[in-house]
Write a protein that holds these residues in place. Structure first.
Motif, PDB file in Angstrom:
ATOM      1  N   SER A 127      48.355  49.873  42.482  1.00  0.00           N
ATOM      2  CA  SER A 127      47.700  48.572  42.309  1.00  0.00           C
ATOM      3  C   SER A 127      48.638  47.432  42.699  1.00  0.00           C
ATOM      4  O   SER A 127      48.230  46.463  43.350  1.00  0.00           O
ATOM      5  CB  SER A 127      47.245  48.410  40.859  1.00  0.00           C
ATOM      6  OG  SER A 127      46.666  47.142  40.652  1.00  0.00           O
ATOM      7  N   GLU A 141      42.679  45.623  46.516  1.00  0.00           N
ATOM      8  CA  GLU A 141      42.502  46.183  45.172  1.00  0.00           C
ATOM      9  C   GLU A 141      41.950  47.599  45.282  1.00  0.00           C
ATOM     10  O   GLU A 141      41.746  48.108  46.391  1.00  0.00           O
ATOM     11  CB  GLU A 141      41.576  45.290  44.343  1.00  0.00           C
ATOM     12  CG  GLU A 141      40.268  45.009  45.021  1.00  0.00           C
ATOM     13  CD  GLU A 141      39.477  43.899  44.347  1.00  0.00           C
ATOM     14  OE1 GLU A 141      38.241  43.962  44.419  1.00  0.00           O
ATOM     15  OE2 GLU A 141      40.079  42.989  43.744  1.00  0.00           O
ATOM     16  N   SER A 172      39.078  48.822  44.987  1.00  0.00           N
ATOM     17  CA  SER A 172      37.822  48.961  45.743  1.00  0.00           C
ATOM     18  C   SER A 172      38.073  49.085  47.242  1.00  0.00           C
ATOM     19  O   SER A 172      37.173  49.480  47.989  1.00  0.00           O
ATOM     20  CB  SER A 172      36.884  47.787  45.455  1.00  0.00           C
ATOM     21  OG  SER A 172      37.463  46.573  45.903  1.00  0.00           O
ATOM     22  N   ASN A 173      39.276  48.781  47.696  1.00  0.00           N
ATOM     23  CA  ASN A 173      39.630  48.921  49.109  1.00  0.00           C
ATOM     24  C   ASN A 173      40.176  50.309  49.448  1.00  0.00           C
ATOM     25  O   ASN A 173      40.386  50.625  50.615  1.00  0.00           O
ATOM     26  CB  ASN A 173      40.685  47.888  49.504  1.00  0.00           C
ATOM     27  CG  ASN A 173      40.169  46.473  49.410  1.00  0.00           C
ATOM     28  OD1 ASN A 173      40.500  45.748  48.475  1.00  0.00           O
ATOM     29  ND2 ASN A 173      39.341  46.072  50.351  1.00  0.00           N
ATOM     30  N   PHE A 202      37.723  54.796  39.429  1.00  0.00           N
ATOM     31  CA  PHE A 202      36.869  54.782  40.620  1.00  0.00           C
ATOM     32  C   PHE A 202      35.449  55.195  40.262  1.00  0.00           C
ATOM     33  O   PHE A 202      35.236  56.253  39.678  1.00  0.00           O
ATOM     34  CB  PHE A 202      37.416  55.726  41.697  1.00  0.00           C
ATOM     35  CG  PHE A 202      38.763  55.325  42.195  1.00  0.00           C
ATOM     36  CD1 PHE A 202      38.889  54.385  43.211  1.00  0.00           C
ATOM     37  CD2 PHE A 202      39.907  55.860  41.640  1.00  0.00           C
ATOM     38  CE1 PHE A 202      40.137  53.997  43.650  1.00  0.00           C
ATOM     39  CE2 PHE A 202      41.157  55.478  42.080  1.00  0.00           C
ATOM     40  CZ  PHE A 202      41.277  54.548  43.085  1.00  0.00           C
ATOM     41  N   GLU A 203      34.517  54.337  40.635  1.00  0.00           N
ATOM     42  CA  GLU A 203      33.109  54.644  40.440  1.00  0.00           C
ATOM     43  C   GLU A 203      32.564  55.263  41.713  1.00  0.00           C
ATOM     44  O   GLU A 203      33.235  55.299  42.740  1.00  0.00           O
ATOM     45  CB  GLU A 203      32.342  53.360  40.111  1.00  0.00           C
ATOM     46  CG  GLU A 203      32.818  52.704  38.830  1.00  0.00           C
ATOM     47  CD  GLU A 203      32.083  51.415  38.521  1.00  0.00           C
ATOM     48  OE1 GLU A 203      31.167  51.042  39.294  1.00  0.00           O
ATOM     49  OE2 GLU A 203      32.432  50.782  37.524  1.00  0.00           O
TER      50      GLU A 203
END
Length: 134
Positions: free
Chosen positions: A60, A69, A71-72, A97-98
């Motif tokens: 992070s 972040e 999501s990348n 992570f979703e």
């Protein structure tokens, strides 16, 4: 932004990950070296969950320095020193992570540079190019 690839012609992923992730043209890549569970104070927690959390905290920080972040992240390579540590790693990864999750590889290895280390994680991230004109 990304196209997560889960072809219906092959067996679905065994856990929370995608078989592949397509990064569109015009994105820049940030490659994080393998991060281990060592804090800035050089302390290595005994617990595998705590080590996995430190690995991801380090990732992070690296991504933050590049303006990115979690999501990348498009790919994760993770290494554990024992099958017993798989659950600890997956618990932390699945919390962070979703779906759709990044592409991922998880391997069991014989060890790392320091014997107390149990987990190492690499990450590949893609983000918008500030210099790219679409």
């Amino acid at each position: 932004m990304f196209r997560f690839l889960k072809p219906k012609t092959i067996k679905p992923p065994l856990a929370r990950y995608s078989h592949g992730v397509e990064v569109p043209a015009g994105k820049r890549l940030v490659l994080c070296a393998g991060q281990v569970g060592i804090g800035p104070d050089d302390v290595v927690p005994e617990d595998a969950v705590a080590q996995a959390e430190l690995c991801f905290r380090n990732i992070s920080a690296i991504l933050g320095e590049a303006g990115l972040e979690f999501s990348n992240i498009v790919r994760i390579n993770a290494y554990v020193t024992d099958r017993a540590h798989l659950g600890a790693y997956m618990q932390v990864r699945d919390r962070l992570f979703e779906d759709p999750a990044p592409a991922s590889t998880l391997m069991i290895v014989t060890g790392f540079a320091r014997p107390e280390l149990k987990i190492e994680i690499e990450a590949f991230a893609a983000g918008r190019c500030s210099w790219f004109l679409a």
